[in-house]
Scaffold this motif. Structure first.
Motif, PDB file in Angstrom:
ATOM      1  N   GLU A 300       0.843  -1.183   0.000  1.00  0.00           N
ATOM      2  CA  GLU A 300       0.000   0.000   0.000  1.00  0.00           C
ATOM      3  C   GLU A 300       0.883   1.240   0.000  1.00  0.00           C
ATOM      4  O   GLU A 300       1.817   1.351   0.794  1.00  0.00           O
ATOM      5  CB  GLU A 300      -0.918   0.008   1.214  1.00  0.00           C
ATOM      6  CG  GLU A 300      -1.918   1.145   1.199  1.00  0.00           C
ATOM      7  CD  GLU A 300      -2.979   1.020   2.265  1.00  0.00           C
ATOM      8  OE1 GLU A 300      -3.820   1.932   2.345  1.00  0.00           O
ATOM      9  OE2 GLU A 300      -2.975   0.009   2.998  1.00  0.00           O
ATOM     10  N   ASP A 332      -8.370  13.719  -8.030  1.00  0.00           N
ATOM     11  CA  ASP A 332      -7.571  12.645  -7.432  1.00  0.00           C
ATOM     12  C   ASP A 332      -8.290  11.325  -7.638  1.00  0.00           C
ATOM     13  O   ASP A 332      -9.465  11.287  -8.035  1.00  0.00           O
ATOM     14  CB  ASP A 332      -7.334  12.904  -5.935  1.00  0.00           C
ATOM     15  CG  ASP A 332      -8.627  13.103  -5.171  1.00  0.00           C
ATOM     16  OD1 ASP A 332      -9.400  12.132  -5.039  1.00  0.00           O
ATOM     17  OD2 ASP A 332      -8.877  14.238  -4.722  1.00  0.00           O
ATOM     18  N   ALA A 333      -7.584  10.224  -7.379  1.00  0.00           N
ATOM     19  CA  ALA A 333      -8.129   8.894  -7.643  1.00  0.00           C
ATOM     20  C   ALA A 333      -9.327   8.585  -6.751  1.00  0.00           C
ATOM     21  O   ALA A 333     -10.312   7.985  -7.208  1.00  0.00           O
ATOM     22  CB  ALA A 333      -7.040   7.844  -7.451  1.00  0.00           C
ATOM     23  N   GLU A 334      -9.275   8.968  -5.488  1.00  0.00           N
ATOM     24  CA  GLU A 334     -10.357   8.627  -4.557  1.00  0.00           C
ATOM     25  C   GLU A 334     -11.666   9.284  -4.966  1.00  0.00           C
ATOM     26  O   GLU A 334     -12.715   8.626  -5.017  1.00  0.00           O
ATOM     27  CB  GLU A 334      -9.979   9.042  -3.140  1.00  0.00           C
ATOM     28  CG  GLU A 334     -11.045   8.718  -2.093  1.00  0.00           C
ATOM     29  CD  GLU A 334     -11.339   7.234  -1.956  1.00  0.00           C
ATOM     30  OE1 GLU A 334     -12.503   6.882  -1.669  1.00  0.00           O
ATOM     31  OE2 GLU A 334     -10.414   6.417  -2.157  1.00  0.00           O
ATOM     32  N   TYR A 337     -12.987   7.659  -8.121  1.00  0.00           N
ATOM     33  CA  TYR A 337     -13.529   6.335  -7.832  1.00  0.00           C
ATOM     34  C   TYR A 337     -14.926   6.449  -7.229  1.00  0.00           C
ATOM     35  O   TYR A 337     -15.861   5.747  -7.655  1.00  0.00           O
ATOM     36  CB  TYR A 337     -12.589   5.598  -6.890  1.00  0.00           C
ATOM     37  CG  TYR A 337     -13.090   4.242  -6.449  1.00  0.00           C
ATOM     38  CD1 TYR A 337     -13.051   3.154  -7.319  1.00  0.00           C
ATOM     39  CD2 TYR A 337     -13.599   4.041  -5.166  1.00  0.00           C
ATOM     40  CE1 TYR A 337     -13.507   1.903  -6.921  1.00  0.00           C
ATOM     41  CE2 TYR A 337     -14.054   2.802  -4.766  1.00  0.00           C
ATOM     42  CZ  TYR A 337     -14.012   1.737  -5.645  1.00  0.00           C
ATOM     43  OH  TYR A 337     -14.479   0.508  -5.247  1.00  0.00           O
ATOM     44  N   GLN A 338     -15.084   7.312  -6.259  1.00  0.00           N
ATOM     45  CA  GLN A 338     -16.386   7.467  -5.609  1.00  0.00           C
ATOM     46  C   GLN A 338     -17.439   7.950  -6.600  1.00  0.00           C
ATOM     47  O   GLN A 338     -18.594   7.497  -6.578  1.00  0.00           O
ATOM     48  CB  GLN A 338     -16.276   8.442  -4.434  1.00  0.00           C
ATOM     49  CG  GLN A 338     -15.403   7.948  -3.288  1.00  0.00           C
ATOM     50  CD  GLN A 338     -15.898   6.646  -2.669  1.00  0.00           C
ATOM     51  OE1 GLN A 338     -17.103   6.374  -2.647  1.00  0.00           O
ATOM     52  NE2 GLN A 338     -14.977   5.828  -2.190  1.00  0.00           N
ATOM     53  N   VAL A 355      -8.490   3.850 -11.446  1.00  0.00           N
ATOM     54  CA  VAL A 355      -8.521   4.649 -10.218  1.00  0.00           C
ATOM     55  C   VAL A 355      -8.690   3.763  -8.988  1.00  0.00           C
ATOM     56  O   VAL A 355      -8.201   4.092  -7.904  1.00  0.00           O
ATOM     57  CB  VAL A 355      -9.599   5.749 -10.260  1.00  0.00           C
ATOM     58  CG1 VAL A 355      -9.253   6.781 -11.318  1.00  0.00           C
ATOM     59  CG2 VAL A 355     -10.998   5.188 -10.482  1.00  0.00           C
ATOM     60  N   ARG A 356      -9.365   2.638  -9.149  1.00  0.00           N
ATOM     61  CA  ARG A 356      -9.433   1.670  -8.045  1.00  0.00           C
ATOM     62  C   ARG A 356      -8.027   1.212  -7.662  1.00  0.00           C
ATOM     63  O   ARG A 356      -7.696   1.100  -6.482  1.00  0.00           O
ATOM     64  CB  ARG A 356     -10.287   0.477  -8.485  1.00  0.00           C
ATOM     65  CG  ARG A 356     -10.484  -0.597  -7.429  1.00  0.00           C
ATOM     66  CD  ARG A 356     -11.350  -1.711  -7.980  1.00  0.00           C
ATOM     67  NE  ARG A 356     -11.375  -2.868  -7.102  1.00  0.00           N
ATOM     68  CZ  ARG A 356     -11.888  -4.045  -7.436  1.00  0.00           C
ATOM     69  NH1 ARG A 356     -12.436  -4.216  -8.631  1.00  0.00           N
ATOM     70  NH2 ARG A 356     -11.881  -5.055  -6.583  1.00  0.00           N
ATOM     71  N   ARG A 359      -5.875   4.043  -5.894  1.00  0.00           N
ATOM     72  CA  ARG A 359      -6.173   4.254  -4.481  1.00  0.00           C
ATOM     73  C   ARG A 359      -5.219   3.463  -3.594  1.00  0.00           C
ATOM     74  O   ARG A 359      -5.045   3.776  -2.416  1.00  0.00           O
ATOM     75  CB  ARG A 359      -7.615   3.837  -4.169  1.00  0.00           C
ATOM     76  CG  ARG A 359      -8.655   4.705  -4.867  1.00  0.00           C
ATOM     77  CD  ARG A 359     -10.021   4.044  -4.866  1.00  0.00           C
ATOM     78  NE  ARG A 359     -10.619   4.013  -3.527  1.00  0.00           N
ATOM     79  CZ  ARG A 359     -11.096   2.927  -2.933  1.00  0.00           C
ATOM     80  NH1 ARG A 359     -11.026   1.757  -3.551  1.00  0.00           N
ATOM     81  NH2 ARG A 359     -11.657   3.002  -1.746  1.00  0.00           N
ATOM     82  N   HIS A 360      -4.618   2.408  -4.176  1.00  0.00           N
ATOM     83  CA  HIS A 360      -3.712   1.549  -3.412  1.00  0.00           C
ATOM     84  C   HIS A 360      -2.244   1.877  -3.663  1.00  0.00           C
ATOM     85  O   HIS A 360      -1.422   1.827  -2.760  1.00  0.00           O
ATOM     86  CB  HIS A 360      -3.977   0.083  -3.765  1.00  0.00           C
ATOM     87  CG  HIS A 360      -3.063  -0.883  -3.095  1.00  0.00           C
ATOM     88  ND1 HIS A 360      -3.271  -1.330  -1.804  1.00  0.00           N
ATOM     89  CD2 HIS A 360      -1.914  -1.490  -3.524  1.00  0.00           C
ATOM     90  CE1 HIS A 360      -2.293  -2.156  -1.464  1.00  0.00           C
ATOM     91  NE2 HIS A 360      -1.457  -2.275  -2.495  1.00  0.00           N
TER      92      HIS A 360
END
Length: 407
Positions: A300, A332-334, A337-338, A355-356, A359-360
């Protein structure tokens, strides 16, 4: 340690003297002669032979893969023509459909290179010119008109590890490659792709694969001829009933392409190569196939590094456009994703799994012709692989990520 990773049709040499480097060496297998393997498969198919399924007056549609895949479709089509001729089907009765899904149309030079003497029979699939043949899971099954109206439907391509279907090939080439937007949206939407059982290398119990195969039965896919790739060349061929073909080749692939991950790494260098690394849309497979694998090798907050050409930018098809719009328009990725969890248009699914993954772990695309595009799409651009990896990192190298099962 010095090693090579694919970029385009060649390789880049990488030297990481200050890192602990592990190479994902695959079991592999002895490559076969594609024509000989295909002829043997057609002679001993799953289910009745093609010559018994075809009638002399049939109008035939053969759905093949597009330029984003490296399947030997020209050879496979030639083998199918031998069987069709034996059944009394004339060349003029056959239409070859380039299964684009929502990718860009192929040009004349690309079609000639893929199909050679059969190029004059080929046409690009049009997702807006479809016939609805029924429903699966209450979703209309829309199929390109020349395929829907054919008496006999055949398909070629390859069964290789696939992010959603477990393995590509079989009915997927027809249902997605020659399909309309409705079923692509359903199978590639967040509700489907968010399921734990929709994953790389999984067939049985995978709702994506099950939906595609049910749709294939509804459409009347009559005969499939696929090969499966190894680390170097193709390993096997299978023919006949499409579901059995994919399962047959998946067994060969699992034995040849699996690498057991031991622990987590600071960085993974992921090779993609031609034809996929011509565009960012396909290049992101080098990220998602690593981060979202069963082996989950990236720590992570770690990073995935992918050398790529990107001479086609993000890509030119409808799906590629939607992918770009989502990633380039996100902060941003988060948050992206949402937002995508609420739904997106078909084709944008590659943005969703990207993007999932982001997030990692961070993603770095190196050696590209379009670093500005990379930075615009929530990823990092560096000139070389070495520039993207911090000294002292524990590094896993996956030379051919789209053909590797990390377990």
């Amino acid at each position: 340690m010095t090693f090579e990773v694919p970029r385009g049709d060649g390789y880049v040499e990488v030297d990481l003297p200050d890192c602990d480097v592990t190479i994902a060496e695959l079991p592999g297998g002895e490559p076969v002669d594609v024509r000989e393997a295909a002829e043997a498969a057609v002679a001993d198919p799953h289910g009745p032979p093609l010559v018994e399924r075809a009638n002399a007056d049939d109008e035939v549609a053969i759905v093949v893969t597009d330029v984003t895949r490296d399947a030997p479709d020209g050879i496979l089509v030639d083998v199918l023509f031998e069987e069709l001729e034996a059944a009394g089907v004339d060349r003029e009765q056959v239409t070859i459909v380039l299964g684009l899904g929502l990718h860009r149309p192929m040009d004349e030079a690309e079609i000639e290179a893929e199909l050679d003497e059969y190029a004059d029979l080929a046409e690009n699939h049009d997702p807006d010119d479809t016939v609805t043949l029924g429903e699966v899971d209450d979703v209309p099954i829309e199929i390109y008109r020349p395929v829907a109206e054919a008496d006999l439907v055949l398909t070629t391509g390859q069964s290789e590890p696939h992010q959603y279907a477990g393995f590509s090939g079989g009915a997927k080439t027809v249902i997605i490659g020659a399909g309309g937007e409705s079923f692509i949206k359903y199978t590639h939407g967040p509700d489907m792709l968010g399921q734990e059982s929709v994953k790389l290398g999984k067939i049985d119990g995978n709702p994506f694969r099950e939906a595609v195969e049910e749709a294939g039965e509804l459409v009347g896919l009559d005969f499939c001829l696929n090969v499966t790739p190894g680390p170097d060349g193709f390993l096997d061929a299978a023919a006949g009933d499409s579901g059995a073909v994919v399962r047959d080749l998946a067994e060969t692939a699992r034995e040849a392409l699996a690498f057991e991950v031991d622990g987590e790494y600071d960085a993974v260098v992921s090779g993609v190569g031609a034809p996929k690394d011509a565009q960012l849309y396909q290049t992101t497979r080098g990220i998602t196939y690593v981060v979202l694998s069963d082996g989950a090798p990236v720590k992570e907050g770690g990073r995935v590094v992918v050398p790529a050409v990107l001479d086609e930018g993000y890509g030119a098809g409808r799906g590629e456009e939607r992918f770009y719009e989502w990633l380039s328009g996100a902060e941003d990725a988060e948050s992206c994703y949402q937002a995508m969890l609420e739904g997106y248009e078909p084709g944008a699914q590659r943005g969703f799994v990207t993007v999932r993954s982001l997030r990692h772990a961070d993603a770095y695309v190196t050696n590209s012709e379009d670093p500005d595009l990379v930075e615009e799409c929530l990823m990092h651009a560096e000139e070389t692989v070495e520039d993207a990896i911090e000294p002292g990192s524990d590094v896993l190298v996956v030379p051919k990520a789209p053909k590797t099962l990390l377990v």
